[in-house]
Design an enzyme around this catalytic site. Structure first.
Site, PDB file in Angstrom:
ATOM      1  CG  PHE A 103      -2.365  -0.042   0.895  1.00  0.00           C
ATOM      2  CD1 PHE A 103      -2.973  -1.222   0.527  1.00  0.00           C
ATOM      3  CD2 PHE A 103      -3.138   1.124   0.936  1.00  0.00           C
ATOM      4  CE1 PHE A 103      -4.322  -1.258   0.199  1.00  0.00           C
ATOM      5  CE2 PHE A 103      -4.478   1.097   0.609  1.00  0.00           C
ATOM      6  CZ  PHE A 103      -5.079  -0.095   0.241  1.00  0.00           C
ATOM      7  CD  GLN A 126      -5.570  10.433   2.102  1.00  0.00           C
ATOM      8  OE1 GLN A 126      -6.329   9.522   2.371  1.00  0.00           O
ATOM      9  NE2 GLN A 126      -4.298  10.426   2.449  1.00  0.00           N
ATOM     10  CG  HIS A 163      -7.862   7.528  -2.903  1.00  0.00           C
ATOM     11  ND1 HIS A 163      -7.491   6.983  -4.102  1.00  0.00           N
ATOM     12  CD2 HIS A 163      -7.677   6.554  -1.969  1.00  0.00           C
ATOM     13  CE1 HIS A 163      -7.094   5.726  -3.906  1.00  0.00           C
ATOM     14  NE2 HIS A 163      -7.196   5.445  -2.622  1.00  0.00           N
ATOM     15  CG  LEU A 200     -11.379   4.643  -3.310  1.00  0.00           C
ATOM     16  CD1 LEU A 200     -10.831   6.047  -3.287  1.00  0.00           C
ATOM     17  CD2 LEU A 200     -11.214   3.980  -1.963  1.00  0.00           C
ATOM     18  CD  GLU A 257      -2.674   3.884  -1.393  1.00  0.00           C
ATOM     19  OE1 GLU A 257      -3.118   5.051  -1.395  1.00  0.00           O
ATOM     20  OE2 GLU A 257      -1.999   3.422  -0.475  1.00  0.00           O
ATOM     21  NE  ARG A 259      -4.724   6.508   0.004  1.00  0.00           N
ATOM     22  CZ  ARG A 259      -5.603   5.882   0.761  1.00  0.00           C
ATOM     23  NH1 ARG A 259      -6.357   6.571   1.602  1.00  0.00           N
ATOM     24  NH2 ARG A 259      -5.731   4.590   0.691  1.00  0.00           N
ATOM     25  CG  HIS A 314     -10.356   8.815   0.376  1.00  0.00           C
ATOM     26  ND1 HIS A 314     -11.395   7.955   0.070  1.00  0.00           N
ATOM     27  CD2 HIS A 314      -9.457   8.081   1.059  1.00  0.00           C
ATOM     28  CE1 HIS A 314     -11.115   6.751   0.553  1.00  0.00           C
ATOM     29  NE2 HIS A 314      -9.956   6.800   1.170  1.00  0.00           N
ATOM     30  NE  ARG A 318      -7.162   7.663   6.069  1.00  0.00           N
ATOM     31  CZ  ARG A 318      -7.387   6.629   5.251  1.00  0.00           C
ATOM     32  NH1 ARG A 318      -6.690   5.521   5.363  1.00  0.00           N
ATOM     33  NH2 ARG A 318      -8.308   6.714   4.319  1.00  0.00           N
TER      34      ARG A 318
HETATM   35  C1  LIG Z   1     -14.720   4.114  -0.441  1.00  0.00           C
HETATM   36  C2  LIG Z   1     -13.818   4.138   0.758  1.00  0.00           C
HETATM   37  C3  LIG Z   1     -12.814   3.170   0.890  1.00  0.00           C
HETATM   38  C4  LIG Z   1     -11.967   3.185   2.008  1.00  0.00           C
HETATM   39  N1  LIG Z   1     -10.991   2.219   2.107  1.00  0.00           N
HETATM   40  C5  LIG Z   1     -10.200   2.198   3.217  1.00  0.00           C
HETATM   41  C6  LIG Z   1      -9.226   1.177   3.416  1.00  0.00           C
HETATM   42  O1  LIG Z   1      -9.088   0.248   2.624  1.00  0.00           O
HETATM   43  N2  LIG Z   1      -8.448   1.229   4.517  1.00  0.00           N
HETATM   44  C7  LIG Z   1      -8.567   2.220   5.439  1.00  0.00           C
HETATM   45  O2  LIG Z   1      -7.828   2.225   6.417  1.00  0.00           O
HETATM   46  N3  LIG Z   1      -9.499   3.197   5.287  1.00  0.00           N
HETATM   47  C8  LIG Z   1     -10.315   3.195   4.218  1.00  0.00           C
HETATM   48  N4  LIG Z   1     -11.263   4.195   4.075  1.00  0.00           N
HETATM   49  C9  LIG Z   1     -11.486   5.128   5.194  1.00  0.00           C
HETATM   50  C10 LIG Z   1     -12.250   4.429   6.291  1.00  0.00           C
HETATM   51  O3  LIG Z   1     -13.126   3.482   5.742  1.00  0.00           O
HETATM   52  C11 LIG Z   1     -13.058   5.392   7.131  1.00  0.00           C
HETATM   53  O4  LIG Z   1     -12.282   6.481   7.505  1.00  0.00           O
HETATM   54  C12 LIG Z   1     -13.558   4.698   8.392  1.00  0.00           C
HETATM   55  O5  LIG Z   1     -14.216   3.506   8.062  1.00  0.00           O
HETATM   56  C13 LIG Z   1     -14.458   5.597   9.208  1.00  0.00           C
HETATM   57  O6  LIG Z   1     -15.039   4.840  10.240  1.00  0.00           O
HETATM   58  P1  LIG Z   1     -15.901   5.544  11.368  1.00  0.00           P
HETATM   59  O7  LIG Z   1     -16.348   4.470  12.287  1.00  0.00           O
HETATM   60  O8  LIG Z   1     -15.137   6.668  11.923  1.00  0.00           O
HETATM   61  O9  LIG Z   1     -17.138   6.184  10.595  1.00  0.00           O
HETATM   62  P2  LIG Z   1     -18.237   5.551   9.601  1.00  0.00           P
HETATM   63  O10 LIG Z   1     -17.987   4.139   9.272  1.00  0.00           O
HETATM   64  O11 LIG Z   1     -18.380   6.525   8.496  1.00  0.00           O
HETATM   65  O12 LIG Z   1     -19.552   5.564  10.493  1.00  0.00           O
HETATM   66  C14 LIG Z   1     -20.155   6.770  10.892  1.00  0.00           C
HETATM   67  C15 LIG Z   1     -21.381   6.425  11.710  1.00  0.00           C
HETATM   68  O13 LIG Z   1     -21.889   7.598  12.289  1.00  0.00           O
HETATM   69  C16 LIG Z   1     -23.282   7.638  12.136  1.00  0.00           C
HETATM   70  N5  LIG Z   1     -23.674   9.053  12.157  1.00  0.00           N
HETATM   71  C17 LIG Z   1     -23.137  10.083  11.468  1.00  0.00           C
HETATM   72  N6  LIG Z   1     -23.764  11.228  11.781  1.00  0.00           N
HETATM   73  C18 LIG Z   1     -24.704  10.918  12.698  1.00  0.00           C
HETATM   74  C19 LIG Z   1     -25.681  11.660  13.403  1.00  0.00           C
HETATM   75  N7  LIG Z   1     -25.825  12.976  13.236  1.00  0.00           N
HETATM   76  N8  LIG Z   1     -26.498  11.009  14.256  1.00  0.00           N
HETATM   77  C20 LIG Z   1     -26.384   9.661  14.425  1.00  0.00           C
HETATM   78  N9  LIG Z   1     -25.484   8.917  13.785  1.00  0.00           N
HETATM   79  C21 LIG Z   1     -24.656   9.539  12.936  1.00  0.00           C
HETATM   80  C22 LIG Z   1     -23.562   6.914  10.852  1.00  0.00           C
HETATM   81  O14 LIG Z   1     -24.864   6.403  10.856  1.00  0.00           O
HETATM   82  C23 LIG Z   1     -22.512   5.809  10.912  1.00  0.00           C
HETATM   83  O15 LIG Z   1     -23.025   4.717  11.643  1.00  0.00           O
HETATM   84  C24 LIG Z   1     -12.119   4.181   2.979  1.00  0.00           C
HETATM   85  C25 LIG Z   1     -13.121   5.138   2.854  1.00  0.00           C
HETATM   86  C26 LIG Z   1     -13.950   5.133   1.746  1.00  0.00           C
HETATM   87  C27 LIG Z   1     -14.982   6.223   1.616  1.00  0.00           C
END
Ligand SMILES: Cc1cc2nc3c(=O)[nH]c(=O)nc-3n(C[C@H](O)[C@H](O)[C@H](O)COP(=O)(O)OP(=O)(O)OC[C@H]3O[C@@H](n4cnc5c(N)ncnc54)[C@H](O)[C@@H]3O)c2cc1C
Length: 583
Positions: A119, A239, A241, A251, A254, A285, A351, A393
């Protein structure tokens, strides 16, 4: 609407059911916890993560957490807090094994170990070329994480409130007292009285026009705490991507380059040879996104258009279909292109938010330069800033972050709620939320002019894309800040078309737009003030990194008058002194 809110009381409230929120919940087993999520939990954006989780398991070749730590610090252009990066990379290893034991179906090596792939920015020690560090489950790693964690939560009988949109944080006597949420299904307001609240609400990529982020990533948690007087840290670092599908932003992991994919400009040249001779297409990135933008500016896009090509053809059908099945599907479905035989048109896509709600290494929210803890308030995952990603990141490090610091937050919350009493609730806790919602739904269109949330949102996204994305200048940022403030004014006139209570998505989107506008304002204000280039923040008028003046974190506060006040705090440096960043 004026009907009274419904009250709930739980020791701990977790806002967000993505990887960070569920990991925290899993570490609060035995306590009285409510998990609130605006989406059904397994629709959280964590489920979209493709490429993998970084951990120095060394299943293919020698690897060490110290190398992972070094890469993280250098990748973040030395703005990373190194005490936090050490925890991240050390605990990554045990966290991956923990997930394996909970049943996560990782891809395997022929001997049956967890398979790892290359990666961007992950190296064998300093500058010695790429290492296989990303633990993956094909290109569906996030989906598997979310399923695994959700199953654990169900097994432990966690209390879920699905499709509850949190709109306000409650504080009383300097302590966290709970949250106010709107039940999307029926428009009812709910007050959750709690000793501790964790925000795990993810990112805000929807502030940009072209983004890999799901529709719901609107910075809610960040904006809610900002409005409650908590600062946001390092928001100017966003960031891009390098490989989003042209025009759509979807996306292409990577991992595709990790498996050997190459970037080609309009002349068919592998342009990364020029910019990053050692790491090539696996440079970090920020660097590759800028290189693509540079190639496009200099007229070397494909057919004069604003994209370059990602070439996977030489990998062969077996690798493409077994290791990258989902992105192969996306490309076939959305572009009608077969990556086994054809080139994929890609361009940088917004991203990931490096910045967010400032926390210490236990996930506790801190509110000033001295790291003063706000009792009972926690944040983890993309909405938080520990800071392990600094100015940029590395791929795979977000999944590590949500797991490692989700777990730490959950554990410290368990301690905190066991030791503390319930705070009082403020009088009329739902008052502000009621007024805001009434204005959006039933208001008279103050000043006789009605605005549409969709129009304001589109203008915001376009403005940030044009003036505050990969390349920035003072001029553009001044204009963007004025524009965001004008849009904030116009937002006051927004009225939703749908006045009903049941599944009023118009209302939800209008509330989310309010959050986006507030995160946009601190992003642009921080970017304008920071007169240097570091990681993802590139100022054409200040193209060098300036450690003398800017080796510090930004803390952005909302002032009473509605503006932004910026303060700064030092970066924690333990092992690695800042050096020039070359790949
Ligand atoms: C397409 C894509 C691919 C990725 N691939 C990778 C990867 O391979 N490796 C890596 O390390 N990272 C990757 N990332 C980044 C990574 O996936 C995210 O940064 C990470 O999963 C975020 O997790 P989280 O738990 O912080 O938030 P999220 O998984 O986004 O969850 C947010 C939660 O908050 C809740 N929420 C939001 N606002 C409110 C509100 N006002 N009231 C109640 N609930 C709310 C939502 O319902 C959800 O349950 C990727 C991101 C994307 C977009």
């Amino acid at each position: 609407m004026a009907e009274s809110p419904i009250y709930h009381k739980h020791e701990a409230v977790i806002v967000g059911a993505g990887g960070a929120g569920l990991m925290a919940a899993g570490n609060l087993v035995g306590r009285d916890v409510a998990v609130l999520s605006k989406l059904y939990p397994i629709r959280s954006h964590t489920g979209a993560a493709q490429g993998g989780i970084g951990a120095a398991l060394g299943n293919h070749e020698e690897d060490h957490w110290e190398w992972h730590m070094f890469d993280t610090v250098k990748g973040g252009d030395y703005l990373v807090d190194q005490d936090a990066a050490e925890i991240l990379t050390r605990e990554a290893v045990e966290t991956v094994y923990e997930l394996e034991h909970w049943g996560l179906p990782f891809s395997r090596t022929p001997e049956g170990k967890i398979a790892q792939r290359r990666f961007g920015g992950h190296t064998r020690g300093e500058g010695k070329g790429p290492v296989r560090r990303s633990c993956y489950a094909a290109d569906r790693t996030g989906h598997m994480i979310l399923q695994t964690l959700y199953q654990q939560s169900i097994k432990h009988g966690m209390r879920f409130f699905d499709e509850y949109l949190v709109v306000d944080l409650l504080m009383e006597g300097g302590r966290t007292a709970g949250v106010v949420a709107l039940s999307i299904a029926d428009g009812q307001l709910h007050v959750f009285h709690a000793k501790a609240v964790l925000f795990a609400t993810g990112g805000y990529g929807r502030v940009y026009q072209t983004t890999s982020n799901a529709h719901a990533l609107t910075g809610d948690g960040m904006a809610v705490v900002l409005r409650a007087g908590v600062p946001l840290e390092d928001m100017e670092f966003f960031q891009f991507h390098p490989t989003g599908i042209y025009k759509m932003g979807i996306l292409i992991t990577e991992g595709a380059r990790g498996e050997g994919g190459k970037l080609l400009n309009g002349r068919g040249e592998r342009f990364m040879e020029k910019y990053a001779p050692t790491m090539l297409d696996l440079a970090p990135r920020d660097i590759i996104s800028r290189c693509i933008a540079q190639e496009l500016r200099e007229g070397r896009g494909v057919d004069g258009k604003r994209y370059v090509h990602l070439d996977l053809r030489h990998l062969g059908r077996d690798v493409i279909e077994s290791k990258l099945p989902d992105i192969t599907d996306f490309v076939r479905t959305y572009l009608g292109i077969d990556p086994i035989e054809e080139l994929i048109p890609v361009q940088p896509t917004a991203h990931y938010a490096m910045g967010g709600i400032p926390t210490d290494v236990l996930g506790r929210v801190v509110v000033d330069e001295k790291n003063t803890v706000l009792p009972g308030l926690y944040a983890a995952g993309e909405c938080a800033c520990v800071s392990v990603h600094g100015a940029n990141r590395l791929g795979t490090n977000s999944l590590v972050d949500i797991l490692v610091f989700g777990r730490r937050s959950g554990r410290d919350m368990a301690r905190y709620v066991a030791e503390s009493e319930f705070p009082a609730l403020p009088p009329q806790p739902a008052e502000q939320a009621e007024a805001r919602i009434a204005r959006l739904r039933e208001g008279s269109g103050g000043g006789g002019r009605e605005e549409s949330a969709a129009v304001v949102r589109e203008e915001l996204q376009q403005e940030l894309m044009e003036k505050a994305s990969v390349f920035r200048t003072a001029n553009n940022l001044v204009q963007a800040l004025d524009r965001v403030r004008e849009l904030q004014q116009r937002y006051q006139q927004v009225r939703v078309q749908d006045r009903s209570r049941v599944f009023n998505t118009d209302l939800v989107e209008a509330l989310e737009l309010g959050f986006l506008l507030d995160t946009a304002e601190v992003t642009v204000a921080g970017a304008l003030a920071r007169q240097e280039s570091r990681g993802a923040h590139f100022r054409e008028d200040f193209p060098q990194r300036d450690d003398q003046n800017w080796l510090k974190h930004t803390l952005a506060y909302r002032t009473a008058g509605g503006g932004v006040e910026l303060k700064y705090k030092p970066v924690t440096i333990t092992r690695f002194q800042p050096k020039e960043r070359k790949y």
